[in-house]
Motif scaffolding. Sequence first.
Motif, PDB file in Angstrom:
ATOM      1  N   GLY A 143       0.816  -1.216   0.000  1.00 44.04           N
ATOM      2  CA  GLY A 143       0.000   0.000   0.000  1.00 44.04           C
ATOM      3  C   GLY A 143       0.845   1.258   0.000  1.00 44.04           C
ATOM      4  O   GLY A 143       0.544   2.230  -0.706  1.00 44.04           O
ATOM      5  N   ILE A 144       1.916   1.251   0.777  1.00 38.05           N
ATOM      6  CA  ILE A 144       2.818   2.411   0.815  1.00 38.05           C
ATOM      7  C   ILE A 144       3.452   2.611  -0.558  1.00 38.05           C
ATOM      8  O   ILE A 144       3.537   3.742  -1.054  1.00 38.05           O
ATOM      9  CB  ILE A 144       3.899   2.233   1.905  1.00 38.05           C
ATOM     10  N   GLN A 145       3.868   1.520  -1.181  1.00 36.92           N
ATOM     11  CA  GLN A 145       4.474   1.621  -2.503  1.00 36.92           C
ATOM     12  C   GLN A 145       3.487   2.200  -3.515  1.00 36.92           C
ATOM     13  O   GLN A 145       3.854   3.089  -4.304  1.00 36.92           O
ATOM     14  CB  GLN A 145       4.955   0.249  -2.974  1.00 36.92           C
ATOM     15  N   GLN A 146       2.249   1.757  -3.490  1.00 38.42           N
ATOM     16  CA  GLN A 146       1.229   2.282  -4.395  1.00 38.42           C
ATOM     17  C   GLN A 146       0.973   3.770  -4.127  1.00 38.42           C
ATOM     18  O   GLN A 146       0.820   4.560  -5.069  1.00 38.42           O
ATOM     19  CB  GLN A 146      -0.077   1.488  -4.265  1.00 38.42           C
ATOM     20  N   CYS A 147       0.908   4.133  -2.857  1.00 40.60           N
ATOM     21  CA  CYS A 147       0.678   5.534  -2.497  1.00 40.60           C
ATOM     22  C   CYS A 147       1.799   6.431  -3.012  1.00 40.60           C
ATOM     23  O   CYS A 147       1.546   7.530  -3.506  1.00 40.60           O
ATOM     24  CB  CYS A 147       0.551   5.684  -0.984  1.00 40.60           C
TER      25      CYS A 147
ATOM     26  N   SER B 131       0.190   7.736   6.640  1.00 42.57           N
ATOM     27  CA  SER B 131      -0.778   7.039   7.486  1.00 42.57           C
ATOM     28  C   SER B 131      -0.454   5.544   7.577  1.00 42.57           C
ATOM     29  O   SER B 131      -0.532   4.948   8.655  1.00 42.57           O
ATOM     30  CB  SER B 131      -2.181   7.242   6.925  1.00 42.57           C
ATOM     31  N   ALA B 132      -0.067   4.938   6.458  1.00 41.68           N
ATOM     32  CA  ALA B 132       0.291   3.519   6.461  1.00 41.68           C
ATOM     33  C   ALA B 132       1.568   3.277   7.268  1.00 41.68           C
ATOM     34  O   ALA B 132       1.675   2.263   7.970  1.00 41.68           O
ATOM     35  CB  ALA B 132       0.462   3.016   5.033  1.00 41.68           C
TER      36      ALA B 132
ATOM     37  N   ALA C  44       2.465   5.078   9.835  1.00 38.19           N
ATOM     38  CA  ALA C  44       2.030   5.204  11.230  1.00 38.19           C
ATOM     39  C   ALA C  44       1.338   3.922  11.698  1.00 38.19           C
ATOM     40  O   ALA C  44       1.529   3.481  12.835  1.00 38.19           O
ATOM     41  CB  ALA C  44       1.103   6.403  11.388  1.00 38.19           C
ATOM     42  N   THR C  45       0.529   3.311  10.830  1.00 33.66           N
ATOM     43  CA  THR C  45      -0.113   2.044  11.163  1.00 33.66           C
ATOM     44  C   THR C  45       0.930   0.957  11.388  1.00 33.66           C
ATOM     45  O   THR C  45       0.840   0.163  12.332  1.00 33.66           O
ATOM     46  CB  THR C  45      -1.077   1.618  10.033  1.00 33.66           C
ATOM     47  N   MET C  46       1.944   0.947  10.525  1.00 31.30           N
ATOM     48  CA  MET C  46       3.023  -0.032  10.662  1.00 31.30           C
ATOM     49  C   MET C  46       3.796   0.200  11.961  1.00 31.30           C
ATOM     50  O   MET C  46       4.179  -0.759  12.641  1.00 31.30           O
ATOM     51  CB  MET C  46       3.954   0.067   9.450  1.00 31.30           C
ATOM     52  N   ALA C  47       3.995   1.456  12.325  1.00 26.51           N
ATOM     53  CA  ALA C  47       4.688   1.772  13.580  1.00 26.51           C
ATOM     54  C   ALA C  47       3.856   1.324  14.777  1.00 26.51           C
ATOM     55  O   ALA C  47       4.401   0.832  15.773  1.00 26.51           O
ATOM     56  CB  ALA C  47       4.980   3.265  13.660  1.00 26.51           C
ATOM     57  N   GLY C  48       2.530   1.471  14.679  1.00 25.04           N
ATOM     58  CA  GLY C  48       1.655   0.986  15.746  1.00 25.04           C
ATOM     59  C   GLY C  48       1.719  -0.528  15.876  1.00 25.04           C
ATOM     60  O   GLY C  48       1.703  -1.074  16.984  1.00 25.04           O
ATOM     61  N   LEU C  49       1.802  -1.211  14.768  1.00 25.89           N
ATOM     62  CA  LEU C  49       1.945  -2.664  14.776  1.00 25.89           C
ATOM     63  C   LEU C  49       3.269  -3.057  15.413  1.00 25.89           C
ATOM     64  O   LEU C  49       3.348  -4.039  16.160  1.00 25.89           O
ATOM     65  CB  LEU C  49       1.841  -3.203  13.347  1.00 25.89           C
ATOM     66  N   ASP C  50       4.306  -2.281  15.150  1.00 24.81           N
ATOM     67  CA  ASP C  50       5.615  -2.538  15.749  1.00 24.81           C
ATOM     68  C   ASP C  50       5.547  -2.424  17.269  1.00 24.81           C
ATOM     69  O   ASP C  50       6.113  -3.251  17.981  1.00 24.81           O
ATOM     70  CB  ASP C  50       6.646  -1.559  15.182  1.00 24.81           C
ATOM     71  N   VAL C  51       4.842  -1.431  17.755  1.00 28.85           N
ATOM     72  CA  VAL C  51       4.682  -1.265  19.201  1.00 28.85           C
ATOM     73  C   VAL C  51       3.917  -2.465  19.773  1.00 28.85           C
ATOM     74  O   VAL C  51       4.260  -2.987  20.838  1.00 28.85           O
ATOM     75  CB  VAL C  51       3.958   0.062  19.527  1.00 28.85           C
TER      76      VAL C  51
ATOM     77  N   ALA D 202       4.019  15.207  10.414  1.00 26.11           N
ATOM     78  CA  ALA D 202       3.207  13.994  10.573  1.00 26.11           C
ATOM     79  C   ALA D 202       4.093  12.752  10.494  1.00 26.11           C
ATOM     80  O   ALA D 202       3.879  11.780  11.231  1.00 26.11           O
ATOM     81  CB  ALA D 202       2.123  13.944   9.500  1.00 26.11           C
ATOM     82  N   LEU D 203       5.073  12.766   9.639  1.00 30.20           N
ATOM     83  CA  LEU D 203       5.988  11.627   9.522  1.00 30.20           C
ATOM     84  C   LEU D 203       6.849  11.494  10.770  1.00 30.20           C
ATOM     85  O   LEU D 203       7.220  10.387  11.160  1.00 30.20           O
ATOM     86  CB  LEU D 203       6.864  11.790   8.283  1.00 30.20           C
ATOM     87  N   GLN D 204       7.121  12.590  11.417  1.00 28.37           N
ATOM     88  CA  GLN D 204       7.980  12.575  12.592  1.00 28.37           C
ATOM     89  C   GLN D 204       7.328  11.845  13.765  1.00 28.37           C
ATOM     90  O   GLN D 204       8.027  11.364  14.646  1.00 28.37           O
ATOM     91  CB  GLN D 204       8.353  13.997  13.011  1.00 28.37           C
TER      92      GLN D 204
END
Length: 188
Positions: A16-20, A31-32, A34-41, A115-117
């Motif tokens: 999804g990130i690649q497509q975006c 946003s993707a 951030a979702t991946m970072a949440g999954l990492d947590v 937002a990326l930060q």
Amino acid sequence: MKYLQCLQHIEELSDGIQQCLMTNSVWEAISAVATMAGLDVGLQESGCSHLQGFLRETLRFWHKLIKDRLASDFEEVLTLLHWPFISPPTQSLAPPANALEISSQLDLLASQLIALQTSDDLISEKVSGSRPGLSSVPPLSLPIQIMLLPLVKRFRYHFTGNRQTNSLSKTYGTKEVRQPKQGRAALS
């Protein structure tokens, strides 16, 4: 079974990130991430060290790619605004004709970098307690870090080494402090 589902979810987010990024949907890519970072947590508690490592490397890859792209675009916009303001205002440094467009582009890129930060702290492995007794200072925002790069480069050039430019009798330091105030109108 959960392991494979999590692995598939990571792959879907990565695709999804690649497509975006291919369609210039930077907000969706952020946003993707951030979702991946949440999954990492969420995976910190699990014992799946290989899955955690794969997720962390994937997250670092996409975060760095997006950050580098946004930083490059941000630097280009700053160049259009003649940043840094290191000389007295002259006719040649007058605001460009499309200053409103450049200003809105600068605002957009700055908000995307900020937002990326939010996922930046999760990605960078910081050693806590590296300096006992000192309070932890929050890092500067990414746009400010990028804006400081040319000033730091100039400062290091003039004040380190054996060059003639690092003389204390020169007023370089005070001039640099005054100049951003004079050029503030171009950023407004």
